[in-house]
Write a protein that holds these residues in place. Structure first.
Motif: not given
Length: 985
Positions: A36-42, A48-50
């Motif tokens: 999830t963090l990589l899909l939203g990287a930077n 709440s998304d996590l």
């Protein structure tokens, strides 16, 4: 590829390498957090998304406390605590440039698109291949998150397929057809509902001289779509099929599909200043990935100018086109209906008018299907609500949407909202100074600053002020500032929190500087119902000569109170529209009389135009306009006339709504604007019923029947005709004649004959003109022709043609000539048939009767072919097909076109292509219950299949065709089938 030794991957199983060494992330929930963090990287990913990605829609009570523990352990696994940072709303994982496979994929894909747009196809091919090399398998293959696999994974897979299709396009442009055929076979097998792959496969096979395989690919695609979705192939796939059937030379050109990029964007606003941060943000959102962005702010803040500037800036990101519509969400004029907007978009994207659905839900599906696999930017300007926007959203990840609205969305739209406030003081000063010139900027610096402040730093107020100042003989900005500071009663009444107060002050001064006549015209523009208006419409509002209206409009345009949108056409900003209406009320204008003058002008001109183009519908006097001028007026005023219909239906005077429909019905019925016209007829029908006007209600039912007949819905047309109960003479004539035509096309010959008998009974009536008698002769002649008696039909039609020529009825003359020509074709007099058809086509060209032209061109191709002029016949048949595709026509007419094309192809020694054309004709005729066309198609198929060596199939069509001919009373076809079988033995 990477600029560091770190590497992360989501395009396949989750991948982490730090300093070149693999980093295992074994815990399932840790992998979900990392993915999830990589899909939203930077960027910051909300907690709440996590939580939703890890635990779904029903997380445990302690999810908020557990998530930081997972993040802490993930930091330890990655070996660098600062790699994942805590933000005020969640967490952010920063990756170096090029370290994430998704970023590399997007970068190479964008580079490939840019290179392809620039014509460097070899380099584009390499870039696309590098992009696809970033993939290692199914995205997020080992990440056990149901939420991610429902939303993100399909989106990623779709982007991969889109780039794959773009790579195929480039290879086709490079002539590497054989190379892509095997790949496309695999892709169509895995993705049988993806029509773009089928289209590419058909083109590749055709260019490889495998025409039969290309046609077989189309049949496979049609079967898959019908079996899985219950739908027919899209217009774009049909277009490729038609091009293969007709041997369209364009298929050998570099272009690989029939999509023509469209741009509806207005021209960018000149002297656009400021908004640098907002521009950068929105351009980034629209350039990096598909997005929905809502630009909101108070009226007059420059939302439209901003959106148009952004849309032009990112055009390269959307090479397939840019759609634009003003939804008029905050205008006193009615907003366009969702159906009208969708129909307009579909027409702009190349969808034929007769293939545009009428039902709104079907329109939405057709619109989204048309955008599938494309990169298009949709700009929805001046939206009032989420409900206006939702049906206009594409569902393809390659498309983005840019919305402007005064208000932020009040319920979820899955959009990024960007708010525009007034300009900064320095930006407002710069906007003024650029137009006022460097000398004024230096000499009157303080006055310009004060002017910007008094205008509230609103762009619209600033531009209105410039309209008063620029070009003045003495540029005294300080004096203007003093006037602006004083204001007047309307401004004094504005409440403190009124967003339009600053705009009003500028409006007041501009309005106050007008001459009395110009001020009156400006006030009356608040009555206009449509999106724009002409000089002549303004003259009607004023009750003044056209030169006077033109001069006053020039004054209003110079003051920026109206804007030019074309030759002799103007529009009014929605705030100015409201302001004008308010001023009209304050001035005590006789608004009802002015509006009535405008609507009477619409009606009077529409009737005069109808007299020119459709005199058989009821001549009211000698026409003064040429056919070209008449068609141009209808094209320009179409939207305004329909808006007037709806306004009158809702607010009165009601009778004008149905009278306008009566006046323009001939044009709309033959020019393909079916969705908008049906909507307007429904409005007028409702007004007639509310007013208890039986004749008007009947007239609207007849026009509804006529429209549905044009669309190929013969049974629905019949239903409306049965619902209508005409008593007026002209209505009885229209109703009876149309009833005969519909019954004729349904092959109910007894009912058709009864209709024409009833029509003949009207010939002696006091009101009946010669067109009634011509209708009887043409109807009975067509009936005899279809039943296999061309000699008897010719006698009737020759008398009808003679009478039509005597009364100068262009359309009925052309109709009789075309039917008579078909009689001569049937009896073997091909030169006479050709002469008659060419004359008929010339008449229909003058009147703009597009459906009739398409059908007449098809019959001309058949006559030329049977007369031995095969090359000219092929060109004529291809022209008929192009006319149907470009201008629209009913399924009945399209079936006639395909049968003519098949006939020509068979005579040219191309039986396989002839069979395909006749099969398409059979499909179309069957779809609209056109029995004559069904039997004609079977008859042609007997000869074409026999010529292609497919004897068993020919016998099957002979058996079915003969049975239908006997049942339907088509004696000529029964004899033709027998002769075809004899000739093939």
């Amino acid at each position: 590829m990477t600029l560091s030794q770190d590497e992360f991957g989501v395009l396949g199983p989750l991948l982490v390498r730090r300093d070149g060494r693999p980093v295992p992330v074994t815990a399932a929930k840790h992998r979900i957090v990392l993915a999830t963090l990589l899909l939203g990287a930077n960027r910051s990913v909300p907690a709440s998304d996590l939580i939703r990605r890890v635990w779904g829609e029903s997380p445990p009570d302690r999810a908020g406390q557990t998530l930081p523990v997972y993040v802490m352990r993930l930091r330890r696994a990655l070996g660098e605590p600062q790699l994942i940072r805590t933000t005020p709303t969640g967490y952010r994982l920063d990756v170096p440039p090029g370290a994430l496979d998704l970023h590399r994929f997007e970068e190479w894909s964008a580079r490939g698109a840019a290179l392809a747009a620039a014509g460097d196809f070899a380099a584009a091919c390499t870039a696309y291949e590098d992009a696809l090399d970033c993939w290692r398998g199914a995205p997020l293959a080992d990440v056990p998150s149901e939420s991610l696999h429902e939303s993100e994974a399909p989106n990623l897979a779709e982007r991969r397929l889109r780039v794959t299709s773009e790579l195929v396009d480039v290879k086709l442009l490079l002539g590497r057809c054989e190379e892509v055929i095997a790949d496309l076979r695999r892709l169509t097998s895995r993705h049988p509902l993806r029509e773009r792959f089928w289209s590419q496969l058909m083109v590749a096979l055709y260019r490889a001289d495998r025409q039969a395989d290309a046609l077989d690919a189309y049949r496979q695609a049609s079967t898959a779509l019908a079996r899985e979705l219950g739908v027919d192939p899209s217009d774009s796939l049909r277009a490729v099929h038609h091009a293969i059937l007709t041997g369209d030379p364009a298929l050998h050109q570099p272009a690989t599909n029939r999509w023509a990029p469209v741009s509806q964007l207005p021209a960018p606003v000149g002297n656009f200043v400021g908004r640098a941060a907002e521009m950068t943000r929105v351009e980034g959102l629209l350039t990096r990935a598909a997005a929905t962005v809502v630009v909101c702010g108070p009226p007059g803040v420059g939302k439209t100018a901003f959106a148009i500037s952004v849309a032009h800036a990112v055009r390269d990101r959307y090479p397939d086109g840019q759609l634009y519509v003003n939804l008029r969400g905050h205008s006193t004029s009615p907003p366009p209906s969702t159906s009208a907007v969708l129909a307009r978009f579909l027409r702009a994207m190349g969808v034929r008018s007769d293939h545009i659905p009428v039902d709104e839900a079907e329109l939405v599906r057709a619109y989204r299907a048309r955008l599938r696999g494309r990169r298009v930017l949709v700009t929805l300007d001046n939206a009032a609500s989420v409900e206006q926007v939702l049906p206009l959203l594409p569902d393809d990840p390659g498309c983005s949407v840019l919305v402007t609205s005064r208000n932020e969305p009040r319920r979820p739209l899955r959009a990024t909202t960007v708010r525009l406030d007034v300009l900064r003081g320095d930006e407002a000063w710069k906007l003024l100074a650029r137009s006022l010139g460097p000398e004024a900027a230096v000499a009157q610096f303080d006055a310009i600053s004060e002017l910007a402040r008094l205008c509230g730093y609103l762009p619209l107020a600033l531009r209105i002020a410039l309209g008063n100042l620029v070009g003045a003989p003495h540029l005294d900005i300080a004096a203007y500032v003093d006037d602006l500071r004083d204001g007047d009663r309307l401004s004094a009444l504005a409440v403190d929190n009124d967003d339009t107060a600053a705009v009003r002050r500028a409006f007041d001064l501009s309005y106050g500087a007008l001459t009395p006549d110009a001020a009156r015209l400006f006030r009356l523009t608040g009555l206009l119902p449509g999106p724009d208006f002409s000089v002549f419409g303004a003259a009607a509002l004023l009750d003044a000569p056209e030169p006077v209206a033109r001069r006053l409009l020039e004054d209003l345009a110079s003051a920026h109170l109206v804007q030019r949108v074309g030759a002799d056409r103007f529009a009014v900003h929605d705030l100015l529209h409201d302001y004008a209406a308010e001023r009209a009320l304050a001035a005590g204008e006789d608004l009802a009389s002015a509006r009535r003058r405008l609507f009477d002008w619409y009606l009077r001109t529409a009737v005069e135009v109808g007299d020119v183009l459709y005199p058989e519908l009821g001549v009211s006097g000698p026409p003064r306009l040429s056919p070209d001028v008449a068609r141009a007026w209808l094209a320009a005023e179409r939207a305004s006339v329909l808006a007037a219909v709806e306004h009158c239906a809702e607010q009165g005077p009601r009778e004008l709504s149905w009278r306008l429909i009566d006046a323009v019905s001939g044009y709309f019925g033959s020019h393909g604007h079916h969705v908008e016209f049906l909507h307007a007829i429904d409005a007028a029908l409702g007004a007639a019923r509310a007013a208890g006007e039986h004749d008007a209600e009947t007239s609207m039912l007849v026009w509804l029947a006529a429209e549905h007949r044009n669309l190929g819905n013969l049974r629905l047309a019949q239903r409306y005709l049965r619902e209508a109960r005409p008593v007026d003479g002209r209505l009885v004539w229209l109703h009876t004649g149309l009833d005969g035509v519909v019954n004729l096309e349904l092959a109910d010959f007894a009912a058709a004959a009864a209709s024409f008998d009833r029509l003949e009974a009207l010939v002696g009536a006091d009101w009946a003109g010669p067109h009634v008698r011509i209708g009887v002769l043409a109807g009975r002649g067509a009936l005899r022709l279809l039943r296999g008696d061309p000699e008897g039909a010719a006698d009737l039609l020759a008398r009808g043609l003679e009478l039509a020529r005597a009364v100068d009825g262009a359309n009925v003359e052309a109709t009789c000539a075309a039917l008579l020509a078909r009689c001569h074709t049937a009896t073997g007099d091909y030169p006479r048939a050709v002469d008659l058809l060419r004359g008929a086509l010339a008449s229909w060209h003058r009147t703009g009767a597009r459906h009739a032209r398409a059908e007449g061109t098809a019959h001309l191709a058949a006559a030329l072919c049977l007369g031995g002029e095969h090359p000219e016949a092929l060109r004529t048949a291809q022209r008929a097909l192009a006319l149907v595709q470009e201008l629209g026509g009913s399924p009945r007419i399209e079936s006639e076109v395909h049968n003519a094309l098949g006939l020509v192809l068979r005579h040219l020694g191309k039986p396989t292509r002839a069979v395909a054309a006749h099969l398409r004709a059979l499909e179309l005729a069957g779809s609209c219950e056109y029995a004559y066309g069904v039997v004609r198609s079977h008859t042609h198929l007997v000869r074409a299949l026999a010529a292609d060596g497919r004897r068993d199939e020919a016998l099957h069509h002979a058996r079915v065709g003969r049975e239908l001919a006997v049942r339907g009373g088509f004696g000529a076809f029964e004899r033709m089938i027998d002769r075809a079988l004899d000739d093939s033995t």
